[in-house]
Design a protein around this motif. Structure first.
Motif, mmCIF file in Angstrom:
data_model
loop_
_atom_site.group_PDB
_atom_site.id
_atom_site.type_symbol
_atom_site.label_atom_id
_atom_site.label_comp_id
_atom_site.label_asym_id
_atom_site.label_seq_id
_atom_site.Cartn_x
_atom_site.Cartn_y
_atom_site.Cartn_z
ATOM 1 N N ARG A 239 0.836 -1.208 0.000
ATOM 2 C CA ARG A 239 0.000 0.000 0.000
ATOM 3 C C ARG A 239 0.866 1.252 0.000
ATOM 4 O O ARG A 239 0.524 2.252 -0.646
ATOM 5 N N VAL A 240 1.992 1.218 0.715
ATOM 6 C CA VAL A 240 2.917 2.353 0.666
ATOM 7 C C VAL A 240 3.400 2.564 -0.764
ATOM 8 O O VAL A 240 3.467 3.703 -1.258
ATOM 9 N N ARG A 241 3.749 1.466 -1.423
ATOM 10 C CA ARG A 241 4.247 1.579 -2.798
ATOM 11 C C ARG A 241 3.189 2.185 -3.719
ATOM 12 O O ARG A 241 3.503 3.020 -4.579
ATOM 13 N N GLN A 242 1.950 1.788 -3.540
ATOM 14 C CA GLN A 242 0.886 2.366 -4.357
ATOM 15 C C GLN A 242 0.581 3.801 -3.946
ATOM 16 O O GLN A 242 0.182 4.617 -4.784
ATOM 17 N N ALA A 243 0.798 4.128 -2.678
ATOM 18 C CA ALA A 243 0.653 5.524 -2.256
ATOM 19 C C ALA A 243 1.678 6.406 -2.957
ATOM 20 O O ALA A 243 1.378 7.542 -3.351
ATOM 21 N N VAL A 244 2.891 5.883 -3.108
ATOM 22 C CA VAL A 244 3.915 6.618 -3.854
ATOM 23 C C VAL A 244 3.474 6.823 -5.292
ATOM 24 O O VAL A 244 3.622 7.914 -5.861
ATOM 25 N N GLN A 245 2.926 5.765 -5.913
ATOM 26 C CA GLN A 245 2.426 5.896 -7.280
ATOM 27 C C GLN A 245 1.340 6.973 -7.357
ATOM 28 O O GLN A 245 1.333 7.806 -8.272
ATOM 29 N N ALA A 246 0.422 6.942 -6.396
ATOM 30 C CA ALA A 246 -0.674 7.921 -6.413
ATOM 31 C C ALA A 246 -0.142 9.341 -6.292
ATOM 32 O O ALA A 246 -0.520 10.233 -7.060
ATOM 33 N N GLY A 247 0.746 9.572 -5.317
ATOM 34 C CA GLY A 247 1.296 10.913 -5.132
ATOM 35 C C GLY A 247 2.120 11.360 -6.324
ATOM 36 O O GLY A 247 2.050 12.525 -6.750
ATOM 37 N N TYR A 248 2.902 10.432 -6.871
ATOM 38 C CA TYR A 248 3.778 10.765 -7.995
ATOM 39 C C TYR A 248 2.969 11.169 -9.228
ATOM 40 O O TYR A 248 3.246 12.195 -9.863
ATOM 41 N N PHE A 249 1.945 10.378 -9.559
ATOM 42 C CA PHE A 249 1.172 10.707 -10.753
ATOM 43 C C PHE A 249 0.264 11.917 -10.521
ATOM 44 O O PHE A 249 0.004 12.680 -11.460
ATOM 45 N N ALA A 250 -0.184 12.115 -9.293
ATOM 46 C CA ALA A 250 -0.932 13.347 -9.001
ATOM 47 C C ALA A 250 -0.033 14.563 -9.206
ATOM 48 O O ALA A 250 -0.475 15.593 -9.747
ATOM 49 N N TRP A 251 1.218 14.449 -8.794
ATOM 50 C CA TRP A 251 2.188 15.540 -8.996
ATOM 51 C C TRP A 251 2.446 15.771 -10.481
ATOM 52 O O TRP A 251 2.465 16.918 -10.958
ATOM 53 N N ARG A 252 2.620 14.701 -11.238
ATOM 54 C CA ARG A 252 2.870 14.848 -12.676
ATOM 55 C C ARG A 252 1.677 15.504 -13.368
ATOM 56 O O ARG A 252 1.850 16.359 -14.247
ATOM 57 N N ILE A 253 0.468 15.095 -13.000
ATOM 58 C CA ILE A 253 -0.722 15.666 -13.621
ATOM 59 C C ILE A 253 -0.870 17.138 -13.235
ATOM 60 O O ILE A 253 -1.129 17.997 -14.094
ATOM 61 N N THR A 254 -0.688 17.438 -11.958
ATOM 62 C CA THR A 254 -0.829 18.821 -11.486
ATOM 63 C C THR A 254 0.131 19.759 -12.196
ATOM 64 O O THR A 254 -0.218 20.898 -12.530
ATOM 65 N N ASN A 255 1.349 19.288 -12.442
ATOM 66 C CA ASN A 255 2.393 20.127 -13.037
ATOM 67 C C ASN A 255 2.599 19.862 -14.530
ATOM 68 O O ASN A 255 3.543 20.396 -15.116
ATOM 69 N N ASN A 256 1.707 19.039 -15.120
ATOM 70 C CA ASN A 256 1.781 18.716 -16.547
ATOM 71 C C ASN A 256 3.175 18.207 -16.939
ATOM 72 O O ASN A 256 3.759 18.636 -17.940
ATOM 73 N N ILE A 257 3.705 17.267 -16.147
ATOM 74 C CA ILE A 257 5.009 16.666 -16.421
ATOM 75 C C ILE A 257 4.813 15.529 -17.419
ATOM 76 O O ILE A 257 4.091 14.562 -17.131
ATOM 77 N N LEU A 258 5.456 15.620 -18.579
ATOM 78 C CA LEU A 258 5.237 14.645 -19.644
ATOM 79 C C LEU A 258 6.516 13.913 -20.036
ATOM 80 O O LEU A 258 6.529 13.190 -21.044
ATOM 81 N N THR A 259 7.586 14.057 -19.261
ATOM 82 C CA THR A 259 8.830 13.362 -19.600
ATOM 83 C C THR A 259 8.631 11.862 -19.545
ATOM 84 O O THR A 259 7.964 11.329 -18.655
#
Length: 280
Positions: A239-259
């Motif tokens: 669940r921690v690992r998936q929490a990292v995924q959730a936070g990471y992709f939320a950050w990418r979406i919020t900041n429009n990170i497309l690398t």
């Protein structure tokens, strides 16, 4: 970036051929080739504080007997050179065949990960402090209403486990990071996510990416001393690992990170996959 010029100026290397490589979510990489050598030039942002420590770990493990694609020091003896606003390193190229879905390959992943943790053990730290470092996405957790409760619940459950075994971690042990060499030895490359932390995080990451049926027993054959800890804490750290995924992709979406991806839909898919893992 003028890759050929960077190689000449900082590493005194004159490539005959350059090819841009794909696949890095947070980096840019090129293969450089000349007679007698092949290296990979890797570039990350100047704010990536884990880049140089990961390279140092790769160098230590390579010296201990695991092929890691270790860094080649620059002319000034540095693992990393700052070029404009980018950190740049040159890594030894590791050939070989990516490990796949077979029982043999999956067992090799668990075995090598256990070896790395044994070779790079650390004194335990505070799980709560480590999780603050691991999840630096506080301002993005309200992108969707399920994210913050899921992340905070996973963090609370991990802290409740109490003291845990720590080591230097690979951080992202997907099957494509493991390469079987012609002599049968397995190399482990791509140390850009390396960090200090609880071994359960690496084990959970390997389970998320691979087949637990083979990875976990093989890991515990190498590290039988951790059997009780893995049994007690693996589900929590998944669940921690998936929490990292959730936070990471939320950050990418919020900041429009497309690398590293073809478009915004891949970020949305990453967040949706994390949501499904929490059953919300």
């Amino acid at each position: 970036m003028d890759v050929a010029e960077v190689l000449r100026e900082h590493w005194d290397l004159k490539p005959a051929r350059l090819a841009e490589l794909t696949g890095g979510m947070n980096s840019a990489t090129w293969l450089a080739v000349a007679d007698g050598w092949r290296v990979v030039l890797k570039s990350v942002g100047a704010d990536d504080t884990g880049f140089e420590p990961g390279l140092g770990l790769a160098a230590r493990l390579d010296a201990a007997g695991v092929r890691t694609g270790c860094p080649r020091p620059s002319k000034r003896g540095r693992l990393v050179e700052l070029v404009g606003e980018r950190q740049v390193a040159v890594l030894e190229y590791v050939d070989g065949v990516e490990l796949g879905d077979t029982a043999e390959d999956q067992a090799a992943i668990g075995d090598l990960l256990g070896w790395v943790h044994a070779a790079a053990g650390l004194e335990p730290g505070a799980t709560a402090d480590w999780l603050k470092y691991l999840l630096p996405f506080e301002e993005c957790l309200d992108l969707e209403p399920w994210i913050r409760p899921a992340v905070e619940g996973a963090v609370a459950d991990a802290v409740a486990l109490g003291p845990l075994t720590w080591a230097w971690l690979h951080g992202d042990p997907a099957a494509e990071a493991f390469r079987r060499q012609p002599d049968g030895q397995v190399a482990l490359i791509d140390w850009g996510s390396a960090m200090r932390g609880p071994i359960l995080y690496d084990v959970a990451s390997a389970v998320m990416y691979n087949r637990p049926t083979y990875v976990v027993p093989s890991y515990l054959t190498r590290r039988p001393d951790l059997a009780a800890e893995v049994e007690r804490g693996l589900d929590t750290f998944l669940r921690v690992r998936q929490a990292v995924q959730a936070g990471y992709f939320a950050w990418r979406i919020t900041n429009n990170i497309l690398t590293g991806i073809a478009g915004p839909a891949e970020n949305a898919k990453g967040l949706a996959d994390a949501r499904r893992s929490f059953g919300v």
